[in-house]
Motif scaffolding. Structure first.
Motif, PDB file in Angstrom:
ATOM      1  N   ARG A 176       0.454  -1.600   0.093  1.00  0.00           N
ATOM      2  CA  ARG A 176      -0.058   0.244  -0.191  1.00  0.00           C
ATOM      3  C   ARG A 176       0.944   1.267   0.045  1.00  0.00           C
ATOM      4  O   ARG A 176       0.563   2.168  -0.546  1.00  0.00           O
ATOM      5  N   GLY A 177       2.108   1.306   0.946  1.00  0.00           N
ATOM      6  CA  GLY A 177       2.684   2.024   0.710  1.00  0.00           C
ATOM      7  C   GLY A 177       3.442   2.543  -0.860  1.00  0.00           C
ATOM      8  O   GLY A 177       3.586   3.785  -0.977  1.00  0.00           O
ATOM      9  N   LEU A 178       3.553   1.389  -1.393  1.00  0.00           N
ATOM     10  CA  LEU A 178       4.243   1.014  -2.985  1.00  0.00           C
ATOM     11  C   LEU A 178       3.043   2.890  -3.648  1.00  0.00           C
ATOM     12  O   LEU A 178       3.509   3.204  -4.277  1.00  0.00           O
ATOM     13  N   PHE A 179       2.205   1.960  -3.174  1.00  0.00           N
ATOM     14  CA  PHE A 179       0.916   1.818  -4.650  1.00  0.00           C
ATOM     15  C   PHE A 179       0.625   3.789  -3.960  1.00  0.00           C
ATOM     16  O   PHE A 179       0.442   4.449  -5.490  1.00  0.00           O
ATOM     17  N   LYS A 180       0.587   3.945  -2.874  1.00  0.00           N
ATOM     18  CA  LYS A 180       0.037   5.446  -2.133  1.00  0.00           C
ATOM     19  C   LYS A 180       1.314   6.301  -2.757  1.00  0.00           C
ATOM     20  O   LYS A 180       1.173   7.494  -3.919  1.00  0.00           O
ATOM     21  N   LEU A 181       2.390   5.895  -2.886  1.00  0.00           N
ATOM     22  CA  LEU A 181       3.817   6.392  -3.626  1.00  0.00           C
ATOM     23  C   LEU A 181       3.866   6.778  -5.212  1.00  0.00           C
ATOM     24  O   LEU A 181       3.244   7.782  -5.632  1.00  0.00           O
ATOM     25  N   SER A 182       3.414   5.830  -5.699  1.00  0.00           N
ATOM     26  CA  SER A 182       2.735   5.733  -6.811  1.00  0.00           C
ATOM     27  C   SER A 182       2.185   6.735  -7.586  1.00  0.00           C
ATOM     28  O   SER A 182       1.599   7.745  -8.489  1.00  0.00           O
ATOM     29  N   LEU A 183       0.900   7.306  -6.668  1.00  0.00           N
ATOM     30  CA  LEU A 183      -0.329   7.880  -7.039  1.00  0.00           C
ATOM     31  C   LEU A 183       0.002   9.200  -7.394  1.00  0.00           C
ATOM     32  O   LEU A 183      -0.309  10.338  -7.915  1.00  0.00           O
ATOM     33  N   ALA A 184       1.129   9.395  -6.319  1.00  0.00           N
ATOM     34  CA  ALA A 184       1.805  10.953  -6.247  1.00  0.00           C
ATOM     35  C   ALA A 184       2.995  11.264  -7.196  1.00  0.00           C
ATOM     36  O   ALA A 184       3.365  12.257  -8.036  1.00  0.00           O
ATOM     37  N   TYR A 185       3.378  10.228  -7.883  1.00  0.00           N
ATOM     38  CA  TYR A 185       5.202   9.853  -9.190  1.00  0.00           C
ATOM     39  C   TYR A 185       4.755  10.861 -10.187  1.00  0.00           C
ATOM     40  O   TYR A 185       5.285  11.528  -9.831  1.00  0.00           O
ATOM     41  N   LEU A 186       3.671  10.457 -10.807  1.00  0.00           N
ATOM     42  CA  LEU A 186       3.631  11.302 -12.068  1.00  0.00           C
ATOM     43  C   LEU A 186       3.258  12.693 -11.794  1.00  0.00           C
ATOM     44  O   LEU A 186       3.438  13.459 -12.047  1.00  0.00           O
ATOM     45  N   PHE A 187       2.288  12.730 -11.007  1.00  0.00           N
ATOM     46  CA  PHE A 187       2.276  14.168 -11.152  1.00  0.00           C
ATOM     47  C   PHE A 187       3.094  15.045 -10.709  1.00  0.00           C
ATOM     48  O   PHE A 187       3.464  16.380 -10.710  1.00  0.00           O
ATOM     49  N   LEU A 188       3.852  14.683  -9.852  1.00  0.00           N
ATOM     50  CA  LEU A 188       4.841  15.259  -9.599  1.00  0.00           C
ATOM     51  C   LEU A 188       6.356  15.217 -10.305  1.00  0.00           C
ATOM     52  O   LEU A 188       6.894  16.353 -10.579  1.00  0.00           O
ATOM     53  N   HIS A 189       6.466  14.607 -11.505  1.00  0.00           N
ATOM     54  CA  HIS A 189       7.309  14.916 -11.760  1.00  0.00           C
ATOM     55  C   HIS A 189       6.556  16.000 -13.348  1.00  0.00           C
ATOM     56  O   HIS A 189       7.516  16.368 -13.665  1.00  0.00           O
ATOM     57  N   TYR A 190       5.561  15.279 -13.668  1.00  0.00           N
ATOM     58  CA  TYR A 190       5.347  16.211 -14.660  1.00  0.00           C
ATOM     59  C   TYR A 190       4.994  17.850 -14.420  1.00  0.00           C
ATOM     60  O   TYR A 190       5.227  18.902 -14.924  1.00  0.00           O
TER      61      TYR A 190
END
Length: 312
Positions: A281-295
Protein backbone atom coordinates in the motif's frame (compact mmCIF):
# COMPACT_ATOMS: atom_id res chain seq x y z
CA UNK A 1 -30.45 8.76 -23.56
CA UNK A 2 -32.97 7.39 -21.12
CA UNK A 3 -33.01 8.35 -17.44
CA UNK A 4 -33.76 4.87 -16.22
CA UNK A 5 -32.19 1.51 -16.66
CA UNK A 6 -32.78 -1.98 -15.43
CA UNK A 7 -30.77 -3.42 -12.57
CA UNK A 8 -29.28 -6.83 -13.11
CA UNK A 9 -31.58 -7.99 -10.31
CA UNK A 10 -34.67 -6.63 -12.04
CA UNK A 11 -35.00 -3.37 -10.11
CA UNK A 12 -35.02 0.02 -11.76
CA UNK A 13 -32.58 2.78 -10.84
CA UNK A 14 -32.59 6.47 -11.73
CA UNK A 15 -29.58 7.57 -13.75
CA UNK A 16 -28.39 11.12 -13.20
CA UNK A 17 -25.64 13.28 -14.63
CA UNK A 18 -23.21 11.93 -12.04
CA UNK A 19 -23.76 8.36 -13.25
CA UNK A 20 -22.95 9.24 -16.85
CA UNK A 21 -19.99 11.29 -15.68
CA UNK A 22 -18.73 8.29 -13.69
CA UNK A 23 -18.69 6.29 -16.93
CA UNK A 24 -15.93 8.59 -18.15
CA UNK A 25 -13.60 7.49 -15.30
CA UNK A 26 -12.93 11.04 -14.05
CA UNK A 27 -9.95 10.02 -11.89
CA UNK A 28 -8.20 8.53 -14.89
CA UNK A 29 -9.28 11.49 -17.00
CA UNK A 30 -7.63 13.89 -14.55
CA UNK A 31 -4.27 12.24 -15.21
CA UNK A 32 -4.92 12.28 -18.96
CA UNK A 33 -5.72 15.98 -18.88
CA UNK A 34 -2.81 16.91 -16.66
CA UNK A 35 -0.16 15.06 -18.67
CA UNK A 36 -1.62 16.39 -21.93
CA UNK A 37 -1.45 19.95 -20.57
CA UNK A 38 2.18 19.43 -19.59
CA UNK A 39 3.03 18.03 -23.02
CA UNK A 40 1.45 21.09 -24.62
CA UNK A 41 3.00 23.67 -22.29
CA UNK A 42 6.58 22.35 -22.35
CA UNK A 43 6.65 22.11 -26.15
CA UNK A 44 8.94 24.66 -27.86
CA UNK A 45 6.06 26.11 -29.90
CA UNK A 46 3.48 28.44 -28.34
CA UNK A 47 -0.21 27.74 -28.87
CA UNK A 48 -3.06 30.26 -28.90
CA UNK A 49 -4.94 29.98 -25.58
CA UNK A 50 -8.27 29.25 -27.31
CA UNK A 51 -6.72 26.48 -29.39
CA UNK A 52 -4.99 25.10 -26.30
CA UNK A 53 -8.18 25.05 -24.20
CA UNK A 54 -10.21 23.49 -27.01
CA UNK A 55 -7.54 20.84 -27.59
CA UNK A 56 -7.38 19.87 -23.92
CA UNK A 57 -11.17 19.64 -23.82
CA UNK A 58 -11.23 17.26 -26.79
CA UNK A 59 -8.37 15.18 -25.36
CA UNK A 60 -10.37 14.91 -22.12
CA UNK A 61 -13.46 13.84 -24.06
CA UNK A 62 -11.42 11.21 -25.84
CA UNK A 63 -10.11 9.90 -22.53
CA UNK A 64 -13.64 9.83 -21.13
CA UNK A 65 -14.92 8.04 -24.21
CA UNK A 66 -12.30 5.34 -23.69
CA UNK A 67 -13.47 4.93 -20.10
CA UNK A 68 -17.11 4.53 -21.13
CA UNK A 69 -16.24 1.95 -23.77
CA UNK A 70 -14.07 0.11 -21.27
CA UNK A 71 -16.94 -0.04 -18.76
CA UNK A 72 -19.30 -1.23 -21.51
CA UNK A 73 -17.06 -4.14 -22.49
CA UNK A 74 -16.01 -5.03 -18.93
CA UNK A 75 -19.50 -4.89 -17.39
CA UNK A 76 -19.51 -8.65 -16.81
CA UNK A 77 -16.27 -8.72 -14.81
CA UNK A 78 -17.07 -5.45 -13.04
CA UNK A 79 -20.03 -7.25 -11.47
CA UNK A 80 -17.64 -9.82 -9.97
CA UNK A 81 -15.12 -7.43 -8.38
CA UNK A 82 -15.73 -5.66 -5.08
CA UNK A 83 -13.95 -2.47 -6.11
CA UNK A 84 -16.05 -2.10 -9.30
CA UNK A 85 -19.50 -3.14 -8.07
CA UNK A 86 -20.53 0.47 -7.53
CA UNK A 87 -19.79 1.52 -11.11
CA UNK A 88 -22.80 2.77 -13.11
CA UNK A 89 -23.44 -0.42 -15.09
CA UNK A 90 -23.01 -3.05 -12.32
CA UNK A 91 -25.08 -0.90 -9.96
CA UNK A 92 -27.86 -0.80 -12.55
CA UNK A 93 -27.91 2.98 -13.00
CA UNK A 94 -26.84 2.90 -16.67
CA UNK A 95 -27.35 0.20 -19.30
CA UNK A 96 -24.56 -1.30 -21.35
CA UNK A 97 -26.15 0.12 -24.51
CA UNK A 98 -26.11 3.63 -23.09
CA UNK A 99 -22.44 3.31 -22.18
CA UNK A 100 -21.61 2.07 -25.68
CA UNK A 101 -23.56 4.90 -27.32
CA UNK A 102 -21.94 7.54 -25.14
CA UNK A 103 -18.45 6.15 -25.73
CA UNK A 104 -18.80 5.94 -29.51
CA UNK A 105 -20.35 9.40 -29.79
CA UNK A 106 -17.71 11.08 -27.65
CA UNK A 107 -14.91 9.26 -29.47
CA UNK A 108 -16.05 10.58 -32.83
CA UNK A 109 -16.55 14.12 -31.56
CA UNK A 110 -13.21 14.22 -29.75
CA UNK A 111 -11.09 12.93 -32.64
CA UNK A 112 -12.68 15.03 -35.36
CA UNK A 113 -12.76 18.22 -33.33
CA UNK A 114 -9.15 17.84 -32.13
CA UNK A 115 -7.98 17.38 -35.71
CA UNK A 116 -9.88 20.53 -36.71
CA UNK A 117 -8.85 22.60 -33.70
CA UNK A 118 -5.17 21.60 -33.67
CA UNK A 119 -3.82 19.39 -36.45
CA UNK A 120 -4.17 15.97 -38.05
CA UNK A 121 -1.25 14.47 -36.13
CA UNK A 122 -2.88 15.26 -32.78
CA UNK A 123 -6.23 13.90 -33.99
CA UNK A 124 -4.61 10.72 -35.31
CA UNK A 125 -2.75 10.13 -32.05
CA UNK A 126 -5.97 10.55 -30.07
CA UNK A 127 -7.80 8.14 -32.38
CA UNK A 128 -5.04 5.57 -32.00
CA UNK A 129 -5.04 6.03 -28.21
CA UNK A 130 -8.78 5.30 -27.99
CA UNK A 131 -8.41 2.32 -30.32
CA UNK A 132 -5.47 0.96 -28.36
CA UNK A 133 -7.19 1.26 -24.98
CA UNK A 134 -10.54 -0.14 -26.08
CA UNK A 135 -9.59 -2.79 -28.63
CA UNK A 136 -5.98 -3.80 -27.95
CA UNK A 137 -6.09 -3.56 -24.15
CA UNK A 138 -9.72 -3.93 -23.02
CA UNK A 139 -11.02 -6.39 -25.61
CA UNK A 140 -7.88 -8.40 -26.20
CA UNK A 141 -4.96 -8.17 -23.76
CA UNK A 142 -6.78 -7.71 -20.46
CA UNK A 143 -8.34 -11.19 -20.47
CA UNK A 144 -5.62 -12.96 -22.41
CA UNK A 145 -2.19 -12.28 -20.95
CA UNK A 146 -0.64 -11.38 -17.57
CA UNK A 147 1.32 -8.74 -19.49
CA UNK A 148 -1.98 -6.89 -20.04
CA UNK A 149 -0.95 -3.98 -17.85
CA UNK A 150 2.49 -3.71 -19.43
CA UNK A 151 1.35 -3.46 -23.06
CA UNK A 152 -1.97 -1.83 -22.25
CA UNK A 153 -0.18 0.87 -20.30
CA UNK A 154 0.72 2.49 -23.62
CA UNK A 155 -2.84 3.83 -23.89
CA UNK A 156 -2.46 5.95 -20.77
CA UNK A 157 1.00 7.10 -21.86
CA UNK A 158 -0.05 8.84 -25.08
CA UNK A 159 -1.66 12.06 -23.69
CA UNK A 160 1.61 14.03 -23.25
CA UNK A 161 2.56 13.04 -26.79
CA UNK A 162 -0.81 14.30 -27.99
CA UNK A 163 -0.35 17.58 -26.13
CA UNK A 164 3.12 17.96 -27.67
CA UNK A 165 1.67 17.23 -31.12
CA UNK A 166 -1.00 19.91 -30.61
CA UNK A 167 1.79 22.47 -30.29
CA UNK A 168 4.36 21.12 -32.74
CA UNK A 169 2.40 18.91 -35.14
CA UNK A 170 4.95 16.15 -34.61
CA UNK A 171 6.85 13.79 -32.32
CA UNK A 172 10.25 14.27 -30.68
CA UNK A 173 12.58 12.59 -28.21
CA UNK A 174 11.04 14.72 -25.44
CA UNK A 175 7.51 13.54 -26.17
CA UNK A 176 8.66 9.93 -26.56
CA UNK A 177 10.36 10.05 -23.15
CA UNK A 178 7.24 11.57 -21.55
CA UNK A 179 5.35 8.64 -23.06
CA UNK A 180 7.99 6.23 -21.72
CA UNK A 181 7.74 7.73 -18.22
CA UNK A 182 4.04 6.95 -17.93
CA UNK A 183 4.46 3.63 -19.75
CA UNK A 184 7.16 2.39 -17.34
CA UNK A 185 5.24 3.69 -14.30
CA UNK A 186 2.05 1.77 -15.11
CA UNK A 187 3.16 -1.82 -14.28
CA UNK A 188 4.56 -1.18 -10.77
CA UNK A 189 1.59 1.10 -10.02
CA UNK A 190 -1.05 -1.49 -10.93
CA UNK A 191 0.86 -4.55 -9.71
CA UNK A 192 1.28 -2.95 -6.29
CA UNK A 193 -2.51 -2.56 -6.25
CA UNK A 194 -3.03 -6.10 -7.51
CA UNK A 195 -0.93 -7.52 -4.67
CA UNK A 196 -3.57 -6.55 -2.14
CA UNK A 197 -6.62 -7.04 -4.42
CA UNK A 198 -5.59 -10.43 -5.82
CA UNK A 199 -8.90 -12.06 -4.93
CA UNK A 200 -10.86 -9.60 -7.07
CA UNK A 201 -8.92 -10.38 -10.24
CA UNK A 202 -9.03 -14.13 -9.61
CA UNK A 203 -12.81 -14.05 -9.09
CA UNK A 204 -13.28 -12.11 -12.33
CA UNK A 205 -11.03 -14.41 -14.34
CA UNK A 206 -8.60 -11.62 -15.23
CA UNK A 207 -5.07 -13.06 -15.74
CA UNK A 208 -3.29 -10.46 -13.65
CA UNK A 209 0.33 -11.37 -12.91
CA UNK A 210 -0.52 -11.98 -9.24
CA UNK A 211 -3.04 -14.61 -10.32
CA UNK A 212 -1.02 -16.37 -13.02
CA UNK A 213 2.51 -16.20 -11.58
CA UNK A 214 1.96 -15.49 -7.89
CA UNK A 215 3.10 -12.82 -5.47
CA UNK A 216 6.82 -13.61 -5.56
CA UNK A 217 7.08 -13.17 -9.33
CA UNK A 218 4.97 -10.02 -9.16
CA UNK A 219 7.27 -8.47 -6.57
CA UNK A 220 10.30 -9.25 -8.76
CA UNK A 221 8.61 -7.69 -11.79
CA UNK A 222 7.79 -4.56 -9.79
CA UNK A 223 11.43 -4.19 -8.80
CA UNK A 224 12.65 -4.66 -12.37
CA UNK A 225 10.25 -2.12 -13.84
CA UNK A 226 11.08 0.33 -11.06
CA UNK A 227 14.72 0.43 -12.13
CA UNK A 228 13.65 0.93 -15.75
CA UNK A 229 11.31 3.70 -14.62
CA UNK A 230 14.10 5.49 -12.77
CA UNK A 231 16.33 5.36 -15.86
CA UNK A 232 13.59 6.89 -18.04
CA UNK A 233 12.86 9.61 -15.47
CA UNK A 234 16.52 10.65 -15.31
CA UNK A 235 16.88 10.53 -19.11
CA UNK A 236 13.89 12.87 -19.48
CA UNK A 237 15.60 15.34 -17.16
CA UNK A 238 18.57 15.54 -19.53
CA UNK A 239 16.48 16.70 -22.50
CA UNK A 240 15.56 20.26 -23.48
CA UNK A 241 12.48 20.23 -21.22
CA UNK A 242 14.39 19.09 -18.14
CA UNK A 243 16.48 21.11 -15.74
CA UNK A 244 17.79 21.27 -12.17
CA UNK A 245 14.34 21.52 -10.54
CA UNK A 246 13.05 18.49 -12.41
CA UNK A 247 16.25 16.55 -11.80
CA UNK A 248 16.12 17.08 -8.03
CA UNK A 249 12.50 15.91 -7.97
CA UNK A 250 13.33 12.91 -10.17
CA UNK A 251 16.32 11.80 -8.12
CA UNK A 252 14.49 12.07 -4.78
CA UNK A 253 11.26 10.46 -5.97
CA UNK A 254 12.96 7.60 -7.77
CA UNK A 255 15.18 6.89 -4.79
CA UNK A 256 12.01 6.66 -2.67
CA UNK A 257 10.30 4.51 -5.30
CA UNK A 258 13.23 2.11 -5.54
CA UNK A 259 13.33 1.83 -1.76
CA UNK A 260 9.59 1.08 -1.71
CA UNK A 261 9.95 -1.52 -4.47
CA UNK A 262 12.82 -3.18 -2.60
CA UNK A 263 10.67 -3.34 0.55
CA UNK A 264 7.91 -5.03 -1.44
CA UNK A 265 10.40 -7.42 -3.09
CA UNK A 266 11.79 -8.46 0.31
CA UNK A 267 8.37 -9.54 1.58
CA UNK A 268 7.60 -13.24 1.68
CA UNK A 269 4.37 -15.16 1.93
CA UNK A 270 5.41 -16.04 5.49
CA UNK A 271 5.00 -12.41 6.52
CA UNK A 272 1.70 -11.42 8.05
CA UNK A 273 -0.91 -9.95 5.72
CA UNK A 274 -0.71 -6.69 7.63
CA UNK A 275 3.04 -6.46 7.02
CA UNK A 276 2.74 -7.28 3.32
CA UNK A 277 -0.06 -4.87 2.77
CA UNK A 278 1.79 -2.09 4.54
CA UNK A 279 4.68 -2.23 2.06
CA UNK A 280 2.47 -2.69 -0.97
CA UNK A 281 0.00 0.00 0.00
CA UNK A 282 2.90 2.33 0.71
CA UNK A 283 4.35 1.81 -2.77
CA UNK A 284 0.91 2.20 -4.35
CA UNK A 285 0.28 5.48 -2.51
CA UNK A 286 3.69 6.79 -3.58
CA UNK A 287 2.93 5.81 -7.17
CA UNK A 288 -0.21 7.96 -7.06
CA UNK A 289 1.91 11.07 -6.45
CA UNK A 290 4.83 10.00 -8.62
CA UNK A 291 3.59 11.10 -12.04
CA UNK A 292 1.94 14.30 -10.84
CA UNK A 293 5.17 15.41 -9.18
CA UNK A 294 7.35 14.57 -12.19
CA UNK A 295 5.07 16.32 -14.65
CA UNK A 296 4.60 19.17 -12.19
CA UNK A 297 8.37 19.64 -12.11
CA UNK A 298 8.39 19.83 -15.91
CA UNK A 299 5.79 22.59 -15.68
CA UNK A 300 7.97 24.48 -13.20
CA UNK A 301 10.91 24.25 -15.60
CA UNK A 302 8.76 25.59 -18.45
CA UNK A 303 7.52 28.44 -16.24
CA UNK A 304 11.04 29.45 -15.20
CA UNK A 305 12.59 29.36 -18.67
CA UNK A 306 11.30 32.79 -19.83
CA UNK A 307 13.13 34.27 -16.85
CA UNK A 308 16.34 32.44 -17.67
CA UNK A 309 16.01 30.24 -14.60
CA UNK A 310 14.71 26.94 -15.99
CA UNK A 311 16.38 24.33 -18.13
CA UNK A 312 20.02 23.55 -18.60
Amino acid sequence: MSDTSLHSNGQTGEAGFGDYYALLKPRVMSLVVFTAVVGLVVAPVSVHPVVALASILFIALGGGASGALNMWWDADIDRKMKRTLSRPIPSGKVTEGEALGLGVALSGIAVVMLALAANMMAGALLAFTIFFYVVIYTMWLKRWTPQNIVIGGAAGAFPPMIGWAVATGGISIESVLMFALTFAWTPPHFWALALFTKGDYANAGVPMLTVTHGRRATRAHILGYTFALAAVAIALGLTSIGGPVYMVVAVVLNAMFIKGAVNVWRRTDDDSDADKHKAERGLFKLSLAYLFLHYGALLVEATLKPYGLGGW
